[in-house]
Motif scaffolding. Structure first.
Motif, PDB file in Angstrom:
ATOM      1  N   LEU A  78       0.880  -1.168   0.000  1.00 43.46           N
ATOM      2  CA  LEU A  78       0.000   0.000   0.000  1.00 43.46           C
ATOM      3  C   LEU A  78       0.917   1.216   0.000  1.00 43.46           C
ATOM      4  N   LEU A  79       1.149   1.778  -1.163  1.00 40.25           N
ATOM      5  CA  LEU A  79       2.126   2.847  -1.339  1.00 40.25           C
ATOM      6  C   LEU A  79       1.484   4.197  -1.046  1.00 40.25           C
ATOM      7  N   ILE A  80       1.956   4.856   0.019  1.00 39.70           N
ATOM      8  CA  ILE A  80       1.357   6.113   0.467  1.00 39.70           C
ATOM      9  C   ILE A  80       2.347   7.251   0.266  1.00 39.70           C
ATOM     10  N   THR A  81       2.024   8.156  -0.635  1.00 44.41           N
ATOM     11  CA  THR A  81       2.859   9.332  -0.853  1.00 44.41           C
ATOM     12  C   THR A  81       2.007  10.421  -1.494  1.00 44.41           C
ATOM     13  N   ASP A  82       2.631  11.534  -1.843  1.00 47.33           N
ATOM     14  CA  ASP A  82       1.863  12.631  -2.438  1.00 47.33           C
ATOM     15  C   ASP A  82       1.442  12.266  -3.857  1.00 47.33           C
ATOM     16  N   PRO A  83       0.389  12.898  -4.384  1.00 44.14           N
ATOM     17  CA  PRO A  83      -0.144  12.510  -5.692  1.00 44.14           C
ATOM     18  C   PRO A  83       0.807  12.763  -6.848  1.00 44.14           C
ATOM     19  N   TRP A  84       1.790  13.653  -6.676  1.00 41.79           N
ATOM     20  CA  TRP A  84       2.721  13.939  -7.758  1.00 41.79           C
ATOM     21  C   TRP A  84       3.754  12.822  -7.906  1.00 41.79           C
ATOM     22  N   GLN A  85       4.270  12.322  -6.807  1.00 40.17           N
ATOM     23  CA  GLN A  85       5.257  11.247  -6.867  1.00 40.17           C
ATOM     24  C   GLN A  85       4.625   9.881  -7.095  1.00 40.17           C
ATOM     25  N   LEU A  86       3.373   9.722  -6.725  1.00 38.81           N
ATOM     26  CA  LEU A  86       2.738   8.413  -6.684  1.00 38.81           C
ATOM     27  C   LEU A  86       2.826   7.633  -8.007  1.00 38.81           C
ATOM     28  N   PRO A  87       2.547   8.229  -9.178  1.00 36.07           N
ATOM     29  CA  PRO A  87       2.618   7.432 -10.410  1.00 36.07           C
ATOM     30  C   PRO A  87       4.010   6.864 -10.669  1.00 36.07           C
ATOM     31  N   ARG A 131       6.426  23.214  -7.636  1.00 35.85           N
ATOM     32  CA  ARG A 131       7.741  22.568  -7.603  1.00 35.85           C
ATOM     33  C   ARG A 131       7.612  21.047  -7.665  1.00 35.85           C
ATOM     34  N   LEU A 132       6.655  20.500  -6.920  1.00 42.78           N
ATOM     35  CA  LEU A 132       6.455  19.054  -6.935  1.00 42.78           C
ATOM     36  C   LEU A 132       5.977  18.577  -8.307  1.00 42.78           C
ATOM     37  N   ALA A 133       5.074  19.339  -8.913  1.00 44.98           N
ATOM     38  CA  ALA A 133       4.574  18.966 -10.239  1.00 44.98           C
ATOM     39  C   ALA A 133       5.691  19.012 -11.277  1.00 44.98           C
ATOM     40  N   LEU A 134       6.524  20.061 -11.229  1.00 44.62           N
ATOM     41  CA  LEU A 134       7.633  20.173 -12.172  1.00 44.62           C
ATOM     42  C   LEU A 134       8.665  19.073 -11.947  1.00 44.62           C
ATOM     43  N   ARG A 135       9.005  18.851 -10.678  1.00 50.45           N
ATOM     44  CA  ARG A 135      10.015  17.830 -10.358  1.00 50.45           C
ATOM     45  C   ARG A 135       9.565  16.445 -10.819  1.00 50.45           C
ATOM     46  N   GLU A 136       8.308  16.104 -10.537  1.00 50.42           N
ATOM     47  CA  GLU A 136       7.844  14.771 -10.884  1.00 50.42           C
ATOM     48  C   GLU A 136       7.598  14.617 -12.377  1.00 50.42           C
ATOM     49  N   THR A 137       7.259  15.707 -13.059  1.00 46.07           N
ATOM     50  CA  THR A 137       7.151  15.636 -14.519  1.00 46.07           C
ATOM     51  C   THR A 137       8.515  15.334 -15.123  1.00 46.07           C
ATOM     52  N   ALA A 138       9.551  16.031 -14.636  1.00 42.94           N
ATOM     53  CA  ALA A 138      10.914  15.771 -15.112  1.00 42.94           C
ATOM     54  C   ALA A 138      11.332  14.338 -14.781  1.00 42.94           C
ATOM     55  N   GLY A 139      11.019  13.885 -13.549  1.00 44.08           N
ATOM     56  CA  GLY A 139      11.371  12.528 -13.143  1.00 44.08           C
ATOM     57  C   GLY A 139      10.651  11.475 -13.968  1.00 44.08           C
ATOM     58  N   THR A 140       9.391  11.717 -14.269  1.00 42.33           N
ATOM     59  CA  THR A 140       8.605  10.772 -15.057  1.00 42.33           C
ATOM     60  C   THR A 140       9.151  10.661 -16.477  1.00 42.33           C
ATOM     61  N   LEU A 141       9.494  11.793 -17.077  1.00 41.19           N
ATOM     62  CA  LEU A 141      10.071  11.770 -18.428  1.00 41.19           C
ATOM     63  C   LEU A 141      11.409  11.033 -18.429  1.00 41.19           C
ATOM     64  N   LEU A 142      12.212  11.244 -17.376  1.00 37.01           N
ATOM     65  CA  LEU A 142      13.496  10.539 -17.261  1.00 37.01           C
ATOM     66  C   LEU A 142      13.272   9.034 -17.135  1.00 37.01           C
ATOM     67  N   TYR A 143      12.280   8.630 -16.335  1.00 40.43           N
ATOM     68  CA  TYR A 143      11.967   7.212 -16.174  1.00 40.43           C
ATOM     69  C   TYR A 143      11.552   6.598 -17.509  1.00 40.43           C
ATOM     70  N   ARG A 144      10.823   7.353 -18.305  1.00 41.70           N
ATOM     71  CA  ARG A 144      10.409   6.837 -19.614  1.00 41.70           C
ATOM     72  C   ARG A 144      11.628   6.635 -20.511  1.00 41.70           C
ATOM     73  N   LEU A 145      12.570   7.568 -20.465  1.00 44.22           N
ATOM     74  CA  LEU A 145      13.789   7.424 -21.260  1.00 44.22           C
ATOM     75  C   LEU A 145      14.600   6.224 -20.793  1.00 44.22           C
ATOM     76  N   GLN A 146      14.553   5.930 -19.502  1.00 43.09           N
ATOM     77  CA  GLN A 146      15.294   4.800 -18.937  1.00 43.09           C
ATOM     78  C   GLN A 146      14.565   3.471 -19.076  1.00 43.09           C
ATOM     79  N   GLY A 147      13.328   3.516 -19.601  1.00 45.54           N
ATOM     80  CA  GLY A 147      12.562   2.285 -19.772  1.00 45.54           C
ATOM     81  C   GLY A 147      11.987   1.752 -18.476  1.00 45.54           C
ATOM     82  N   ARG A 148      11.825   2.618 -17.476  1.00 44.75           N
ATOM     83  CA  ARG A 148      11.277   2.180 -16.195  1.00 44.75           C
ATOM     84  C   ARG A 148       9.773   2.392 -16.086  1.00 44.75           C
TER      85      ARG A 148
END
Length: 240
Positions: free
Chosen positions: A184-193, A222-239
């Motif tokens: 049961l993963l509990i965190t903020d909605p920006w990091q959650l995906p 800041r959280l929305a921007l950070r997680e958008t950047a992180g999500t795009l990076l994860y996609r590039l890494q195939g994660r």
């Protein structure tokens, strides 16, 4: 019985040396605007020699203004909706299946207080089997205990520095202690995906739960921007 806690020196990651400066630029409007202005100026000079100085100036000004839109409340809303759409399929737990383990991730004091309150409530209500705190301070786990949770059912580490490390360290602990339990993963909605994808990538059954305390507009952006950047990076890494 004390809390089972692993306190270790975080693993040094080479790419952290450039990640934080890049994020600092992203979170500083005038720096990002300056960088975008210089870049567009260089491109217009190289690729559009025949343009007049007036047209070049208009291109640069338009680019800088466009960059600043990402700091607006509307951009925060758009990015938040897009991030929510990236959530993986949620694991549906059967009634006779093992109870999940609540997992909290290090996300700062305010979010930590909100997630630890929720985890303590779920543990006290016998809706989760245990609580694991990854990549945060011992004080977060201690807060769960102070809210009435048994210390022997709370564990964690201060070692993880990335969301991927959160997932790998949590998975290692789960395999030793609760190998059949979903998360049961509990965190903020920006990091959650992104976090849900990281945990699912470890072969874990993930049940995402978003907790959003009252945050000011700048922090939300800041959280929305950070997680958008992180999500795009994860996609590039195939994660993802």
């Amino acid at each position: 019985m004390p809390i089972e806690w692993i306190d270790c020196k975080p693993i040094s990651l080479v790419w952290f040396s450039w990640r934080e400066p890049l994020l600092y630029v992203l979170f500083t409007p005038w720096l990002l605007s300056l960088f975008a202005g210089l870049l567009i100026t260089a491109l217009t000079v190289v690729l559009s020699i025949r343009l007049s100085w007036l047209n070049r100036s208009l291109i640069v000004i338009s680019a800088v203004l466009s960059v600043n839109i990402i700091y607006s409340p509307l951009a925060t809303q758009w990015l938040s909706v897009w991030l929510s759409s990236q959530l993986p399929q949620t694991f549906e737990r059967a009634e006779d299946a093992p109870r999940p383990v609540a997992v909290l991730l290090g996300r700062g004091a305010k979010i930590g207080r909100a997630t630890s309150r929720k985890a303590a409530q779920l543990l006290n209500d016998h809706k989760v089997e245990a609580v694991y705190v990854s990549g945060d301070r011992l004080s977060t786990a201690q807060r769960v205990v102070k809210l009435g949770a048994p210390a022997e059912r709370v564990a964690g580490d201060s070692c993880a520095r990335t969301t991927w490390q959160n997932a790998t360290r949590t998975n290692a602990w789960l395999q030793r202690n609760h190998p059949e339990a979903p998360v049961l993963l509990i965190t903020d909605p920006w990091q959650l995906p992104r976090a849900a994808h990281a945990f699912a990538g470890q072969g874990l059954k993930v049940m995402p739960m978003a907790i959003s305390p009252q945050l000011n507009s700048r922090t939300r952006n800041r959280l929305a921007l950070r997680e958008t950047a992180g999500t795009l990076l994860y996609r590039l890494q195939g994660r993802m």
